[in-house]
Design a protein around this motif. Structure first.
Motif, PDB file in Angstrom:
ATOM      1  N   PRO A  34       0.799  -1.222   0.000  1.00  0.00           N
ATOM      2  CA  PRO A  34       0.000   0.000   0.000  1.00  0.00           C
ATOM      3  C   PRO A  34       0.835   1.277   0.000  1.00  0.00           C
ATOM      4  O   PRO A  34       0.346   2.336  -0.383  1.00  0.00           O
ATOM      5  CB  PRO A  34      -0.849  -0.112   1.261  1.00  0.00           C
ATOM      6  CG  PRO A  34      -0.185  -1.135   2.108  1.00  0.00           C
ATOM      7  CD  PRO A  34       0.598  -2.026   1.197  1.00  0.00           C
ATOM      8  N   SER A  35       2.090   1.164   0.419  1.00  0.00           N
ATOM      9  CA  SER A  35       2.984   2.324   0.418  1.00  0.00           C
ATOM     10  C   SER A  35       4.419   1.813   0.311  1.00  0.00           C
ATOM     11  O   SER A  35       4.691   0.620   0.506  1.00  0.00           O
ATOM     12  CB  SER A  35       2.824   3.142   1.712  1.00  0.00           C
ATOM     13  OG  SER A  35       3.310   2.410   2.825  1.00  0.00           O
ATOM     14  N   PHE A  36       5.328   2.721   0.016  1.00  0.00           N
ATOM     15  CA  PHE A  36       6.737   2.353  -0.067  1.00  0.00           C
ATOM     16  C   PHE A  36       7.220   1.784   1.269  1.00  0.00           C
ATOM     17  O   PHE A  36       7.862   0.728   1.315  1.00  0.00           O
ATOM     18  CB  PHE A  36       7.576   3.568  -0.472  1.00  0.00           C
ATOM     19  CG  PHE A  36       9.048   3.284  -0.518  1.00  0.00           C
ATOM     20  CD1 PHE A  36       9.598   2.514  -1.545  1.00  0.00           C
ATOM     21  CD2 PHE A  36       9.895   3.773   0.459  1.00  0.00           C
ATOM     22  CE1 PHE A  36      10.962   2.242  -1.585  1.00  0.00           C
ATOM     23  CE2 PHE A  36      11.259   3.513   0.425  1.00  0.00           C
ATOM     24  CZ  PHE A  36      11.794   2.743  -0.598  1.00  0.00           C
ATOM     25  N   ILE A  40       8.848  -1.882   2.384  1.00  0.00           N
ATOM     26  CA  ILE A  40      10.118  -2.052   3.099  1.00  0.00           C
ATOM     27  C   ILE A  40       9.908  -2.887   4.357  1.00  0.00           C
ATOM     28  O   ILE A  40      10.713  -3.781   4.668  1.00  0.00           O
ATOM     29  CB  ILE A  40      10.748  -0.685   3.432  1.00  0.00           C
ATOM     30  CG1 ILE A  40      11.099   0.068   2.143  1.00  0.00           C
ATOM     31  CG2 ILE A  40      11.963  -0.846   4.339  1.00  0.00           C
ATOM     32  CD1 ILE A  40      12.079  -0.651   1.233  1.00  0.00           C
ATOM     33  N   ASP A  41       8.815  -2.639   5.081  1.00  0.00           N
ATOM     34  CA  ASP A  41       8.505  -3.448   6.269  1.00  0.00           C
ATOM     35  C   ASP A  41       8.349  -4.923   5.892  1.00  0.00           C
ATOM     36  O   ASP A  41       8.822  -5.807   6.610  1.00  0.00           O
ATOM     37  CB  ASP A  41       7.231  -2.947   6.947  1.00  0.00           C
ATOM     38  CG  ASP A  41       7.409  -1.615   7.642  1.00  0.00           C
ATOM     39  OD1 ASP A  41       8.566  -1.206   7.897  1.00  0.00           O
ATOM     40  OD2 ASP A  41       6.376  -0.959   7.921  1.00  0.00           O
ATOM     41  N   LEU A  42       7.684  -5.183   4.770  1.00  0.00           N
ATOM     42  CA  LEU A  42       7.519  -6.552   4.289  1.00  0.00           C
ATOM     43  C   LEU A  42       8.882  -7.180   4.012  1.00  0.00           C
ATOM     44  O   LEU A  42       9.154  -8.314   4.422  1.00  0.00           O
ATOM     45  CB  LEU A  42       6.657  -6.551   3.021  1.00  0.00           C
ATOM     46  CG  LEU A  42       6.525  -7.877   2.283  1.00  0.00           C
ATOM     47  CD1 LEU A  42       5.767  -8.902   3.117  1.00  0.00           C
ATOM     48  CD2 LEU A  42       5.837  -7.658   0.943  1.00  0.00           C
ATOM     49  N   TRP A  63       9.457   1.143  -5.950  1.00  0.00           N
ATOM     50  CA  TRP A  63       8.455   1.935  -5.257  1.00  0.00           C
ATOM     51  C   TRP A  63       7.600   1.023  -4.387  1.00  0.00           C
ATOM     52  O   TRP A  63       8.071   0.565  -3.350  1.00  0.00           O
ATOM     53  CB  TRP A  63       7.633   2.788  -6.229  1.00  0.00           C
ATOM     54  CG  TRP A  63       6.673   3.721  -5.556  1.00  0.00           C
ATOM     55  CD1 TRP A  63       6.865   4.427  -4.415  1.00  0.00           C
ATOM     56  CD2 TRP A  63       5.351   4.038  -5.982  1.00  0.00           C
ATOM     57  NE1 TRP A  63       5.756   5.173  -4.088  1.00  0.00           N
ATOM     58  CE2 TRP A  63       4.797   4.949  -5.054  1.00  0.00           C
ATOM     59  CE3 TRP A  63       4.582   3.640  -7.056  1.00  0.00           C
ATOM     60  CZ2 TRP A  63       3.527   5.468  -5.164  1.00  0.00           C
ATOM     61  CZ3 TRP A  63       3.317   4.165  -7.175  1.00  0.00           C
ATOM     62  CH2 TRP A  63       2.797   5.067  -6.242  1.00  0.00           C
ATOM     63  N   ARG A  64       6.359   0.724  -4.755  1.00  0.00           N
ATOM     64  CA  ARG A  64       5.499  -0.113  -3.926  1.00  0.00           C
ATOM     65  C   ARG A  64       5.500  -1.575  -4.367  1.00  0.00           C
ATOM     66  O   ARG A  64       4.874  -2.422  -3.754  1.00  0.00           O
ATOM     67  CB  ARG A  64       4.056   0.403  -3.962  1.00  0.00           C
ATOM     68  CG  ARG A  64       3.886   1.787  -3.391  1.00  0.00           C
ATOM     69  CD  ARG A  64       2.438   2.277  -3.394  1.00  0.00           C
ATOM     70  NE  ARG A  64       1.734   2.006  -4.643  1.00  0.00           N
ATOM     71  CZ  ARG A  64       0.539   1.400  -4.717  1.00  0.00           C
ATOM     72  NH1 ARG A  64      -0.079   0.999  -3.637  1.00  0.00           N
ATOM     73  NH2 ARG A  64      -0.028   1.211  -5.881  1.00  0.00           N
ATOM     74  N   THR A  65       6.206  -1.881  -5.451  1.00  0.00           N
ATOM     75  CA  THR A  65       6.233  -3.246  -5.978  1.00  0.00           C
ATOM     76  C   THR A  65       7.489  -3.957  -5.480  1.00  0.00           C
ATOM     77  O   THR A  65       8.596  -3.478  -5.675  1.00  0.00           O
ATOM     78  CB  THR A  65       6.219  -3.225  -7.519  1.00  0.00           C
ATOM     79  OG1 THR A  65       5.063  -2.511  -7.959  1.00  0.00           O
ATOM     80  CG2 THR A  65       6.207  -4.633  -8.084  1.00  0.00           C
TER      81      THR A  65
END
Length: 99
Positions: A34-36, A40-42, A63-65
């Motif tokens: 859902p966001s950059f 990164i958390d993922l 970016w978000r991908t």
């Protein structure tokens, strides 16, 4: 060292992982966060799981991908370790989607 899987075994494992696809000697999954920062958390959580498993994916962040690619380079192809980590990545991704 884990032995590489034959095409039939790979096909069977992929049936259990519908979000993953095969590209030669690796399996890949692309996720859109859902966001950059969520992406990164993922990645951070997957990195921790990879360390525990002593098996590390290639990770591409755009970016978000976020794209994860798995292959057992030391074995020269796909092994059970790749599919085990793919399942773990799927669980982590599901947990992140629920947040």
């Amino acid at each position: 060292m884990a032995g590489t899987l034959d095409d039939d075994a790979i096909t069977t494992h992929l049936k259990e992982l519908p979000d993953w696809s095969r590209a030669g000697d690796e399996i890949r999954r692309e996720l859109t966060a859902p966001s950059f920062l969520a992406g990164i958390d993922l990645v951070v959580e997957v990195a921790r799981a990879a360390e525990e498993a002593d098996h590390h994916p290639d990770i591409d962040i755009r970016w978000r991908t976020v794209t994860f690619a798995l292959s057992t380079h030391s074995a020269g192809g796909l092994t059970v370790k790749d599919f085990d980590l793919a399942r773990r990545i799927d669980r982590i991704a599901t947990e992140h989607a629920a947040q």
